[in-house]
Design an enzyme around this catalytic site. Structure first.
Site, short mmCIF file in Angstrom:
data_model
loop_
_atom_site.label_atom_id
_atom_site.label_comp_id
_atom_site.label_asym_id
_atom_site.label_seq_id
_atom_site.Cartn_x
_atom_site.Cartn_y
_atom_site.Cartn_z
N ASP A 68 3.07 -1.77 -6.52
CA ASP A 68 3.85 -2.90 -5.50
C ASP A 68 3.25 -3.82 -6.27
O ASP A 68 2.48 -4.33 -5.71
CB ASP A 68 3.57 -2.00 -4.32
CG ASP A 68 4.49 -0.79 -4.32
OD1 ASP A 68 4.36 0.29 -5.02
OD2 ASP A 68 4.04 0.28 -2.91
N LYS A 94 10.76 -3.73 -1.30
CA LYS A 94 10.33 -3.10 -0.13
C LYS A 94 9.73 -4.27 1.17
O LYS A 94 9.52 -5.83 0.25
CB LYS A 94 8.55 -2.80 -0.58
CG LYS A 94 7.51 -2.68 0.20
CD LYS A 94 6.39 -2.31 -0.45
CE LYS A 94 4.89 -1.39 0.20
NZ LYS A 94 3.32 -1.11 -0.63
N LYS A 104 11.79 0.53 0.80
CA LYS A 104 10.20 0.94 1.71
C LYS A 104 9.83 0.35 2.62
O LYS A 104 9.86 -1.04 2.03
CB LYS A 104 9.60 1.10 -0.02
CG LYS A 104 7.82 1.80 1.32
CD LYS A 104 7.10 1.63 0.07
CE LYS A 104 5.96 2.11 0.45
NZ LYS A 104 4.76 2.48 -0.48
#
Lengths: 286, 314
Positions: free
Chosen positions: B151, B214, B250
């Site tokens: 991430d 995300k 996400k």
């Protein structure tokens, strides 16, 4: 001169220090003793009960963590606020069926009862606790601790009965969800307005109005409720509710058979019903 | 690796990219909020709710990103990821465990044999303020320790000043450093100010090779919101229609209740479509959400309200 337009009061629920309407959007008509319409009250649903328990749980660490002395101060402050609303309470109690003088007497008794319980805040540990003689080098003592979140099914005595079941639960540090009297719910919401303006943290007392037999089973079976006072439940409902309460071994206070009047000396039973005992073994002489 | 070799765009490409992002249609903010709010009112009950709860549990990236994280805490989290409710084996596993890069090896060892992936935040999370070499080293360390997903955070400063070429280059460089690990690109929408920027950043990240986009780090408020996620879901849908490549989404941060989680699932189904409604293409970055999902699951199973006492603390 034109006649003034009446400003009618909306009676709502009291959850987490706020006054929301029921999430279900329902309400029911409250009538006076002669059957005349007085006001609409919110009809709480099981989801309102769930939200109230969440609010009570959230308020519990803060309220139980305060010193007993401070809790007593706050409850005394509530009594001061009650005093300022005597007329409003007397009016609401009258509509529920009391005579003029009877209503005034009930309001006085309710305020006195609240003050009486407020005084117990810092005395309860001395009365309900003990230092225990043990055969070993230990100083052993027991102190009362609040049970947690307590559900209270309030009786139909609109103010004195209500005060007599709420004050003993919160004075020791419990937080509570109160299901108000079904036919006479208005004083409970006025009491909530008093509580909201007297330093009592939001969520310590939550008030639901509506059908007892709809809400009480959800509170009795709720796994995050630690005790339930069934004083206001109809006799026939008590065994079923106790059965549900057994799911997580709630402390249960049953309606007392042979109960006299709310004006009788209350004793300490209602306070000690929702206490846990913490016993500490402290080594000495080592 | 020097920054020179990492740079894959020429001046011309950067200009093309900027023109492309500027040319994206604007987002109707009122419309997006209205649409998200309307979808949030959908009522999901009984069997549909039970299915939604299990799907949401399977989509959770169970996260701990605190300065005070310890190997012990990560091990406890991994145990919970593999068996969220110790008293009920029918509860699905979560999708992944998300930790800082130095704790990846602890998580990988704890999760051996469970099939749960380890995601690691990297590139000097959460601010993203570090030299590119440091970000790449952070990424490589996490991958070497066994992280299956990375991430990364984008350089919001560069994005907001219009230096989209720099952001693009960073993402491609990190993507290269990831090797076989999946790359999730954190846009930190709470700092991007407008939904137009969210759409541009989404396209930028996808064109640079992101496998997932995300919303947030969880360290900035507001974190994930429904309108922002709506815009990102539209972006992945349009991107697949144009290029044929599917990119996951996400939302992370601020999703605490089952009700919230189900709202996101409705949003996915209605915006991107059921193709995204699997843990492979949609994740929920959360920590406290899992306990609420478990509590609601037990309420449906037993018919009585449950309480936090009956689930593990995290």
């Amino acid at each position: 001169m034109s006649e003034r337009l009446a400003v009618r009061k909306t009676y709502k629920l009291f959850i987490g220090g706020a006054f929301p309407r029921s999430e279900s959007g329902r309400s029911y008509a409250v009538t006076d003793a002669k059957g005349r319409f007085v006001a609409n009250a919110s009809q709480a649903s099981r989801k309102d009960a769930r939200d109230a328990v969440t609010a009570a749980r959230k308020a519990f660490p803060g309220w139980s963590g305060r010193t007993a002395y401070n809790r007593g101060q706050i409850l005394y402050r509530v009594a001061e606020m009650l005093e300022g609303r005597r007329d409003q309470f007397a009016d609401e109690v009258r509509r529920a069926g009391a005579s003029k003088s009877g209503a005034a007497a009930e309001v006085d008794a309710a305020i006195d009862r609240w003050v009486w319980y407020a005084g117990w805040a810092d005395k309860l540990p001395a009365v309900a606790g003990a230092s225990n003689p043990v055969s070993g080098p230990f100083f052993n003592f027991s102190t009362p601790e609040p049970a947690g979140v307590v559900a209270v099914i309030a009786p139909d005595s609109p103010l004195l009965g209500l005060v007599s079941v709420v004050a003993p639960v919160i004075v020791s540090g419990n937080t509570c969800v109160v299901v108000a009297s079904e036919p006479a719910p208005l004083p409970s919401i006025t009491l909530a307005e008093v509580l909201a303006t007297s330093d009592l943290p939001g969520g310590v007392v939550n008030v639901l109005t509506g059908r007892r037999d709809e809400i009480a089973p959800w509170l009795a079976s709720h796994m995050d409720v630690n005790g339930i006072d069934l004083t206001g439940s109809a006799g026939g409902d008590v065994p079923g509710l106790e059965d549900k309460a057994a799911g997580n071994l709630k402390r249960v206070l049953r309606p007392r058979p042979g109960f006299g009047a709310w004006t009788d000396d209350p004793g300490t039973a209602r306070m000690t019903a929702f206490l846990e005992t913490k016993t500490v073994w402290h080594p000495v002489g080592v | 690796m020097s920054t020179e070799t990492a740079s894959t765009t020429t001046l011309n490409d950067a200009a093309e990219l900027r023109a492309f992002l500027r040319g994206l249609p604007g987002v109707d903010q009122v419309g997006a909020e209205e649409r998200a709010a309307r979808l949030a009112t959908r009522s999901i009950k009984t069997t549909a709710k039970a299915e939604a709860i299990d799907l949401a549990i399977a989509m959770v990236d169970l996260t701990t990103l605190e300065g005070a994280d310890t190997p012990g805490k990560v091990r406890a989290l991994c145990a919970k990821a593999a068996r969220p409710d110790p008293s009920d084996g029918s509860v699905p596993r979560v999708a992944a465990v998300c930790v800082y890069s130095d704790l990846v090896d602890v998580a990988v060892r704890s999760l051996e044999g469970t099939g749960i992936g380890v995601a690691s935040v990297a590139t000097s999370f959460p601010s993203g303020r570090a030299p590119l070499e440091a970000k790449l080293a952070d990424t490589r360390a996490a991958v070497a320790a066994g992280a299956a997903e990375i991430d990364m955070v984008i350089d919001r400063g560069a994005f907001l000043t219009g230096d989209v070429g720099k952001v693009f280059d960073e993402i491609t460089a990190v993507k290269e450093a990831c090797g076989r690990a999946h790359l999730k690109v954190i846009l930190e929408t709470g700092e991007l100010a407008t939904l137009d920027n969210v759409r541009r950043a989404s396209w930028l990240a996808m064109r640079a090779g992101a496998d997932f986009i995300k919303t947030s780090t969880g360290k900035v408020s507001p974190a994930a919101t429904l309108p922002v996620t709506l815009v990102m879901l539209e972006a992945v849908r349009d991107y697949r229609a144009r290029t044929g490549r599917q990119v996951g989404v996400k939302p992370a941060g601020g999703i605490r209740t089952t009700k919230d989680a189900i709202r996101y699932l409705v949003l996915v189904n209605e915006t991107a479509g059921p193709d995204w409604l699997t843990p492979e293409w949609f994740r929920l970055g959360a920590s406290s959400l899992l306990n609420d999902l478990l509590m609601q699951r037990r309420k449906l199973a037993t018919g009585v309200y449950s309480g936090p006492d009956y689930f593990t603390l995290d």
